[in-house]
Design an enzyme around this catalytic site. Structure first.
Site, PDB file in Angstrom:
ATOM      1  N   GLY A  33       0.796  -1.208  -0.120  1.00 52.46           N
ATOM      2  CA  GLY A  33      -0.088   0.132  -0.025  1.00 52.46           C
ATOM      3  C   GLY A  33       1.014   1.428   0.085  1.00 52.46           C
ATOM      4  O   GLY A  33       0.426   2.281  -0.454  1.00 52.46           O
ATOM      5  N   LYS A  62       9.557   2.764   0.495  1.00 50.30           N
ATOM      6  CA  LYS A  62       8.277   2.875   1.330  1.00 50.30           C
ATOM      7  C   LYS A  62       8.257   4.172   1.614  1.00 50.30           C
ATOM      8  O   LYS A  62       8.779   5.113   2.084  1.00 50.30           O
ATOM      9  CB  LYS A  62       9.016   2.185   2.716  1.00 50.30           C
ATOM     10  CG  LYS A  62       7.716   1.770   3.695  1.00 50.30           C
ATOM     11  CD  LYS A  62       8.285   0.949   4.765  1.00 50.30           C
ATOM     12  CE  LYS A  62       7.085   0.845   5.687  1.00 50.30           C
ATOM     13  NZ  LYS A  62       7.293  -0.148   6.760  1.00 50.30           N
ATOM     14  N   ASP A  77      -2.925   7.010   2.424  1.00 53.54           N
ATOM     15  CA  ASP A  77      -2.023   7.828   1.561  1.00 53.54           C
ATOM     16  C   ASP A  77      -0.836   7.375   0.744  1.00 53.54           C
ATOM     17  O   ASP A  77      -0.347   8.071  -0.006  1.00 53.54           O
ATOM     18  CB  ASP A  77      -1.803   9.159   2.135  1.00 53.54           C
ATOM     19  CG  ASP A  77      -0.993   9.095   3.251  1.00 53.54           C
ATOM     20  OD1 ASP A  77      -0.432   7.930   3.607  1.00 53.54           O
ATOM     21  OD2 ASP A  77      -0.827   9.868   4.141  1.00 53.54           O
ATOM     22  N   ASP A 105       1.626 -10.911   6.809  1.00 54.62           N
ATOM     23  CA  ASP A 105       2.245 -10.132   5.526  1.00 54.62           C
ATOM     24  C   ASP A 105       3.341  -9.641   5.863  1.00 54.62           C
ATOM     25  O   ASP A 105       3.844  -8.960   5.039  1.00 54.62           O
ATOM     26  CB  ASP A 105       1.042  -9.278   5.247  1.00 54.62           C
ATOM     27  CG  ASP A 105       0.564  -8.303   6.410  1.00 54.62           C
ATOM     28  OD1 ASP A 105       0.136  -8.686   7.403  1.00 54.62           O
ATOM     29  OD2 ASP A 105       0.841  -7.205   6.377  1.00 54.62           O
ATOM     30  N   ASN A 106       3.720  -9.648   7.102  1.00 56.71           N
ATOM     31  CA  ASN A 106       5.147  -9.156   7.704  1.00 56.71           C
ATOM     32  C   ASN A 106       5.857 -10.271   7.964  1.00 56.71           C
ATOM     33  O   ASN A 106       6.944 -10.084   8.615  1.00 56.71           O
ATOM     34  CB  ASN A 106       4.951  -8.393   8.795  1.00 56.71           C
ATOM     35  CG  ASN A 106       3.901  -7.135   8.500  1.00 56.71           C
ATOM     36  OD1 ASN A 106       3.949  -6.644   7.422  1.00 56.71           O
ATOM     37  ND2 ASN A 106       3.489  -6.424   9.666  1.00 56.71           N
TER      38      ASN A 106
HETATM   39  P1  AMP Z   1       1.554  -2.807   8.009  1.00 60.24           P
HETATM   40  O1  AMP Z   1       1.111  -3.047   9.415  1.00 60.24           O
HETATM   41  O2  AMP Z   1       2.593  -1.539   8.115  1.00 60.24           O
HETATM   42  O3  AMP Z   1       2.509  -3.962   7.612  1.00 60.24           O
HETATM   43  O4  AMP Z   1       0.575  -2.777   7.037  1.00 60.24           O
HETATM   44  C1  AMP Z   1      -0.556  -3.289   6.617  1.00 60.24           C
HETATM   45  C2  AMP Z   1      -0.948  -3.074   5.208  1.00 60.24           C
HETATM   46  O5  AMP Z   1      -1.346  -1.758   5.356  1.00 60.24           O
HETATM   47  C3  AMP Z   1      -0.199  -3.064   4.270  1.00 60.24           C
HETATM   48  O6  AMP Z   1      -0.720  -3.505   3.208  1.00 60.24           O
HETATM   49  C4  AMP Z   1       0.456  -1.687   3.854  1.00 60.24           C
HETATM   50  O7  AMP Z   1       0.712  -1.556   2.737  1.00 60.24           O
HETATM   51  C5  AMP Z   1      -0.937  -0.964   4.268  1.00 60.24           C
HETATM   52  N1  AMP Z   1      -0.613   0.357   4.556  1.00 60.24           N
HETATM   53  C6  AMP Z   1      -0.118   0.845   6.018  1.00 60.24           C
HETATM   54  N2  AMP Z   1       0.217   2.094   5.951  1.00 60.24           N
HETATM   55  C7  AMP Z   1      -0.339   2.642   4.899  1.00 60.24           C
HETATM   56  C8  AMP Z   1      -0.365   3.930   4.294  1.00 60.24           C
HETATM   57  N3  AMP Z   1       0.209   5.181   4.760  1.00 60.24           N
HETATM   58  N4  AMP Z   1      -0.589   4.109   2.888  1.00 60.24           N
HETATM   59  C9  AMP Z   1      -1.168   3.023   2.329  1.00 60.24           C
HETATM   60  N5  AMP Z   1      -1.173   1.784   2.710  1.00 60.24           N
HETATM   61  C10 AMP Z   1      -0.844   1.642   3.987  1.00 60.24           C
HETATM   62 MG    MG Z   2       3.486  -4.896   6.276  1.00 56.61          MG
END
Ligand code: AMP
Ligand code: MG
Length: 522
Positions: free
Chosen positions: A103, A124, A136, A274-275
């Site tokens: 994202g 990122k 965003d 996903d991480n």
């Molecule tokens: P994370 O918990 O950081 O691994 O994020 C979980 C999901 O949310 C992933 O698909 C990320 O790409 C998406 N995501 C987190 N923050 C954002 C952001 N600011 N804009 C777009 N997608 C985000």
């Molecule tokens: Mg992630």
């Protein structure tokens, strides 16, 4: 940068989303979408890793040029880059979350360095992608500093991790409600360029499996084996034998990664599937944290404060749960599901032996004996009840004298005088048992010292240290980041000029946002 050579296998060999542009959508029958970074107003390089630049063959002289900041801020692609966002799903906090995807990460391409190694470059915070949902696609400076510094710190600690090349300020602000308490604020934005041989996650396999898209799943498995596990692919194995050997290797790598986290006191904080990297690399530095006073229940992630699913002491169990989800996603490709279990068992075996290796290394023993598990467990119990700093305690444990052990060399590690006082008799007993074990072990004192200091770091990226560097950077002074990065390059060396970075967490940082409490808002 113009000398970077690209070989973009992922997008060349795997099916693409047929739609273009960053508008939100469900992407079926495709493993990625073409999408370009959104340019930023005023890219400015804040910090970089000289080791990663060298690894990639980026000439040192080009790093301080405006062009470098333009490229790694997402404004200018260089020849050979073909940006894309990957499509994956995942289990978040134990629940299937459907399509997630990159994202706010955009891969620029896969470079091949002069040694023939493949390193994918990924920005990122580079702007929206089809997977941004309502967000965003950007990242704030504070979380980018944390990702940049921690990736490199972990590498130098000997923990498998994605790396970080650069940290670029965007000159734009990003609005975030840091504590999710209804106080959104404009914060400075940044872009990190992270670097890894592969960014494929468990969730990349889970999504096609959940959608019943077996041809896509099979394609991704074949690709991953070919590109990321070439020895296995060339081993002559086929069918279940190959898949089971592959799953075993993923389990082994994941077990070793978590054992390293436990050795150095790292808490990932968001171990969603996903991480989890298919290569067993620490990936996606979000609300991670480092253990100050030893507490297996501690999690830095305020979003997880209730369930504590991702607390320090649960990380092995959760990695296993995540691997079981991966195994479940792969199960339609197996003829005999029994082979899946053989693969998963590797996690348990590898984690057990890595844990034993940790015990011996942290205590300075030449080899592990079954009774050492009790010795370590009793110590951990004491560290927890008496509120003792994990890093300082183990580092200084090397200094005790097996002929007449006392708590004196370890006093710096205690956070609470009263608790220290109360626990002193128990510590004295433990030290006496430990000294007996050391004498039986018979390792020369110097050798023991060397062994312990190579495994018990003096410097880790304590949460408050990262926050101090962030506070300075937000005021326009990147000096704290640069200095911290430099110290963390040699975490096992004494570095007397930098004693300040090896101290206990100060009292003011105990409950301060950013120091002990972090949210996913980044
Ligand atoms: P994370 O918990 O950081 O691994 O994020 C979980 C999901 O949310 C992933 O698909 C990320 O790409 C998406 N995501 C987190 N923050 C954002 C952001 N600011 N804009 C777009 N997608 C985000
Ligand atoms: Mg992630």
């Amino acid at each position: 940068m113009n000398n970077l050579r690209f070989d973009n296998a992922f997008i060349r060999e795997l099916p693409a989303d047929l739609e273009f542009g960053p508008h939100q959508r469900q992407v079926e029958h495709a493993l990625f979408s073409h999408v370009t970074p959104t340019p930023v107003a005023a890219p400015k390089l804040i910090a970089h890793s000289a080791e990663v630049a060298e690894l990639l063959g980026i000439d040192a002289a080009s790093i301080d040029t405006p062009f470098f900041a333009e490229v790694f801020g997402g404004n200018k692609p260089v020849e050979g880059m073909q940006p894309y966002a990957a499509n994956y799903g995942g289990h978040q906090f134990g629940h299937w979350a459907g399509q997630l995807g990159d994202g706010r990460a955009i891969s620029l391409g896969e470079t091949i360095n002069t040694a023939g190694e493949r390193w994918e470059l990924q920005l990122k915070g580079a702007g929206p992608t089809p997977y941004s949902r309502s967000a965003d696609g950007r990242a704030v400076l504070r979380s980018s500093v944390r990702e940049f510094l921690c990736s490199e710190a972990m590498h130098h600690l000997g923990v498998p991790t994605t790396r970080a090349l650069s940290l670029v300020a965007t000159g734009e602000t990003v609005v975030r409600d840091m504590l999710y308490d209804g106080n959104p604020k404009a914060e400075p934005g940044a872009v990190v360029c992270r670097v890894a041989p592969s960014f494929i996650r468990f969730g990349n396999f889970e999504l096609p499996a959940a959608r019943g898209d077996l041809p896509l799943l099979e394609q991704l498995v074949e690709f991953t084996l070919r590109r990321d596990f070439p020895q296995l692919a060339a081993s002559g194995r086929r069918g279940d034998a190959l898949l089971s050997a592959w799953l075993s290797e993923i389990c082994e790598r994941s077990a070793e990664m978590v054992a390293h986290w436990m050795r150095v006191g790292f808490v990932h904080g968001v171990m969603n599937t996903d991480n989890m990297s298919i290569l067993g690399l620490t990936i996606d530095y979000g609300p991670y944290g480092w253990i100050d006073d030893y507490d297996p229940d501690w999690t830095p992630n305020t979003t997880d404060a209730q369930g504590r699913r991702y607390a320090f002491g649960r990380q092995a169990e959760i990695a296993y749960w995540n691997l079981s989800q991966l195994a479940r996603a792969l199960s339609p490709l197996f003829d005999d599901p029994e082979s899946l279990h053989t693969g998963l068992e590797c996690f348990i075996d590898t984690y057990r032996s890595s844990e034993q290796r940790n015990i011996a290394a942290k205590l300075g023993l030449s080899e592990y004996r079954d009774t050492d598990a009790r010795l370590m467990a009793d110590l951990q119990h004491l560290l927890h009840t008496a509120e003792v700093d994990m890093t300082i305690f183990f580092r200084k444990l090397a200094d005790i004298d097996p002929a007449g052990p006392t708590l004196t060399p370890l006093l710096d590690a205690f956070y609470n005088e009263q608790k220290r006082h109360d626990a002193t008799p128990a510590f004295d007993d433990w030290l006496a048992r430990y000294a007996t074990r050391l004498r039986e072990n018979g390792l020369d004192n110097n050798e023991r010292h060397t062994r312990m200091r190579a495994n018990n770091p003096r410097y880790v990226l304590r949460n408050y240290l990262a926050q101090q560097a962030i506070d300075r950077a937000e005021k326009g002074d990147p000096g704290g980041i640069v200095e911290l990065l430099d110290v963390l390059r040699r975490p096992y060396d004494d570095q007397p000029d930098f004693d300040a970075y090896a101290q206990r967490r100060p009292d003011w940082a105990r409950n301060r946002a950013g120091c002990s409490m972090l949210s996913c808002s980044s």
